[in-house]
Write a protein that holds these residues in place. Sequence first.
Motif, PDB file in Angstrom:
ATOM      1  N   GLY A 165     -12.729 -10.489  -8.642  1.00 56.54           N
ATOM      2  CA  GLY A 165     -12.327  -9.129  -9.511  1.00 56.54           C
ATOM      3  C   GLY A 165     -11.316  -9.429 -10.279  1.00 56.54           C
ATOM      4  N   THR A 166     -11.317  -8.720 -11.569  1.00 58.64           N
ATOM      5  CA  THR A 166     -10.081  -8.861 -12.450  1.00 58.64           C
ATOM      6  C   THR A 166      -9.621  -7.387 -12.808  1.00 58.64           C
ATOM      7  OG1 THR A 166     -11.740  -8.937 -14.550  1.00 58.64           O
ATOM      8  CG2 THR A 166     -10.873 -11.068 -13.305  1.00 58.64           C
ATOM      9  N   GLN A 167     -10.124  -6.445 -12.272  1.00 59.72           N
ATOM     10  CA  GLN A 167      -9.471  -5.085 -12.698  1.00 59.72           C
ATOM     11  C   GLN A 167      -8.337  -4.747 -12.319  1.00 59.72           C
ATOM     12  OE1 GLN A 167     -12.218  -1.843 -11.537  1.00 59.72           O
ATOM     13  NE2 GLN A 167     -10.981  -0.315 -12.413  1.00 59.72           N
ATOM     14  N   ALA A 168      -7.202  -4.318 -13.107  1.00 57.90           N
ATOM     15  CA  ALA A 168      -5.972  -3.693 -12.741  1.00 57.90           C
ATOM     16  C   ALA A 168      -5.991  -2.220 -13.171  1.00 57.90           C
ATOM     17  CB  ALA A 168      -5.235  -4.557 -13.295  1.00 57.90           C
ATOM     18  N   SER A 169      -5.650  -1.426 -12.027  1.00 58.69           N
ATOM     19  CA  SER A 169      -5.746   0.006 -12.122  1.00 58.69           C
ATOM     20  C   SER A 169      -4.205   0.560 -11.939  1.00 58.69           C
ATOM     21  CB  SER A 169      -6.676   0.783 -11.171  1.00 58.69           C
ATOM     22  OG  SER A 169      -7.855   0.111 -11.611  1.00 58.69           O
ATOM     23  N   LEU A 170      -3.819   1.585 -12.850  1.00 62.78           N
ATOM     24  CA  LEU A 170      -2.491   2.069 -12.532  1.00 62.78           C
ATOM     25  C   LEU A 170      -2.651   3.050 -11.414  1.00 62.78           C
ATOM     26  CD1 LEU A 170       0.375   2.677 -13.673  1.00 62.78           C
ATOM     27  CD2 LEU A 170      -0.552   4.416 -15.034  1.00 62.78           C
ATOM     28  N   ARG A 171      -1.728   2.781 -10.303  1.00 58.40           N
ATOM     29  CA  ARG A 171      -1.650   3.648  -9.446  1.00 58.40           C
ATOM     30  C   ARG A 171      -1.184   5.152  -9.634  1.00 58.40           C
ATOM     31  NH1 ARG A 171       1.072   1.920  -3.763  1.00 58.40           N
ATOM     32  NH2 ARG A 171      -0.301   0.195  -4.200  1.00 58.40           N
ATOM     33  N   MET A 172      -1.859   6.072  -9.061  1.00 56.68           N
ATOM     34  CA  MET A 172      -1.475   7.642  -9.772  1.00 56.68           C
ATOM     35  C   MET A 172      -1.070   8.272  -8.384  1.00 56.68           C
ATOM     36  SD  MET A 172      -2.196   7.350 -13.082  1.00 56.68           S
ATOM     37  CE  MET A 172      -2.290   9.410 -13.375  1.00 56.68           C
ATOM     38  N   ASN A 173      -0.365   9.275  -8.756  1.00 56.50           N
ATOM     39  CA  ASN A 173       0.113  10.282  -7.929  1.00 56.50           C
ATOM     40  C   ASN A 173      -0.320  11.695  -8.379  1.00 56.50           C
ATOM     41  OD1 ASN A 173       1.400  11.819  -5.664  1.00 56.50           O
ATOM     42  ND2 ASN A 173       3.348  11.603  -6.479  1.00 56.50           N
ATOM     43  N   GLY A 174      -1.562  12.063  -8.052  1.00 53.75           N
ATOM     44  CA  GLY A 174      -2.133  13.200  -8.601  1.00 53.75           C
ATOM     45  C   GLY A 174      -2.559  12.844 -10.111  1.00 53.75           C
ATOM     46  N   SER A 175      -2.021  13.717 -10.981  1.00 53.38           N
ATOM     47  CA  SER A 175      -2.323  13.496 -12.341  1.00 53.38           C
ATOM     48  C   SER A 175      -1.475  12.715 -12.898  1.00 53.38           C
ATOM     49  CB  SER A 175      -2.204  15.011 -13.014  1.00 53.38           C
ATOM     50  OG  SER A 175      -1.201  15.556 -13.039  1.00 53.38           O
ATOM     51  N   ARG A 176      -0.308  12.088 -12.371  1.00 54.22           N
ATOM     52  CA  ARG A 176       0.768  11.377 -13.022  1.00 54.22           C
ATOM     53  C   ARG A 176       0.803   9.807 -12.516  1.00 54.22           C
ATOM     54  NH1 ARG A 176       5.972  15.474 -13.984  1.00 54.22           N
ATOM     55  NH2 ARG A 176       4.784  17.179 -14.954  1.00 54.22           N
ATOM     56  N   PRO A 177       1.416   8.926 -13.039  1.00 50.51           N
ATOM     57  CA  PRO A 177       1.543   7.721 -12.544  1.00 50.51           C
ATOM     58  C   PRO A 177       2.508   7.693 -11.422  1.00 50.51           C
ATOM     59  CG  PRO A 177       1.885   7.536 -14.948  1.00 50.51           C
ATOM     60  CD  PRO A 177       1.766   8.932 -14.464  1.00 50.51           C
ATOM     61  N   TYR A 178       2.232   6.864 -10.322  1.00 51.90           N
ATOM     62  CA  TYR A 178       3.166   6.628  -9.016  1.00 51.90           C
ATOM     63  C   TYR A 178       4.285   6.033  -9.487  1.00 51.90           C
ATOM     64  CZ  TYR A 178       4.561   5.016  -4.629  1.00 51.90           C
ATOM     65  OH  TYR A 178       5.275   4.884  -3.493  1.00 51.90           O
ATOM     66  N   ILE A 179       5.429   6.703  -9.072  1.00 56.52           N
ATOM     67  CA  ILE A 179       6.875   6.106  -9.388  1.00 56.52           C
ATOM     68  C   ILE A 179       7.369   5.461  -8.093  1.00 56.52           C
ATOM     69  CG2 ILE A 179       9.050   6.488 -10.126  1.00 56.52           C
ATOM     70  CD1 ILE A 179       6.711   6.728 -12.107  1.00 56.52           C
TER      71      ILE A 179
ATOM     72  N   GLY B 108       0.936  -1.163  -0.020  1.00 55.89           N
ATOM     73  CA  GLY B 108      -0.020   0.045   0.119  1.00 55.89           C
ATOM     74  C   GLY B 108       0.834   1.176   0.005  1.00 55.89           C
ATOM     75  N   GLY B 109       2.028   1.009   0.708  1.00 56.15           N
ATOM     76  CA  GLY B 109       2.987   2.335   0.423  1.00 56.15           C
ATOM     77  C   GLY B 109       4.006   2.229  -0.626  1.00 56.15           C
ATOM     78  N   GLY B 110       3.785   1.353  -1.498  1.00 56.83           N
ATOM     79  CA  GLY B 110       4.557   1.234  -2.650  1.00 56.83           C
ATOM     80  C   GLY B 110       5.893   0.930  -2.588  1.00 56.83           C
TER      81      GLY B 110
END
Length: 260
Positions: free
Chosen positions: A166-180, A104-106
């Motif tokens: 469930g089968t959904q995979a969502s890209l984690r975001m950091n605001g308007s950009r992907p989380y890195i 959860g903390g990446g």
Amino acid sequence: MAINLTPVDRAKYAAARRAVDLVEDGMKLGLGTGSTAAWMVRALAQKVRDEGLRLTCVPTSARTADLARELGLRVVPFEDAGWLDMTIDGTDEFDGNLALIKGGGGAHLMEKIVATASDRMVVITDASKEVKALGAFPLPVEVVPFGWQASRMLIEELLAAMDVMGTQASLRMNGSRPYITDEGNHILDLSLGRIGNPRQLSLALNQVPGVVENGLFIDICDAVVIGFPDGMVELRDITSGTVEHERILFEDTENIFSDV
């Protein structure tokens, strides 16, 4: 100070205090990442100051490293530490077999590397994280940025054949950009609802091109310390099959958590 902590924070603090009681002089420790692990780092620093312990600490994220150094702990790169005596970390979910969902903390990639390079992994948590079956918390999967869309498509196809809800995979975001992540990767969060066979799913996910690591920790955790708001803690050790109960006092929280 303790009277101002939320019930959840009191539970996390109690678990952290009990876990650092397991730390002995001269140990090489892995330090986890996340809100619960941050309580542990503070409690560990207090123990070092009080008892003069000589410890070598390997953090699992840049933010844990920053906090540990700020509090005076000796932090070294993983490659300089070698094999570790123990890793103490939090979790997002755990079941009766001490299988975990983390990330959860990446930081689950570094957390898994450090934990598996330790003699013991001790997880600190509050009672709300215990589940009958893993999967209510979204499962993080770290993927390389190149072709992440293809990796997501392959993961969703794979999930259709797995024992999940469930089968959904969502890209984690950091605001308007992907989380890195600290390693420069993206995270896909899988909304599964329930995982019928965590071991099978973990092995299958890591075969998908582009996947670096997933947040399922299977046969890695040796003990869990569960904290409660009244200061009670339960220590379950899966290797020895023992369960211990103890009460932690809160009178010294003002010194430890004056910056919280």
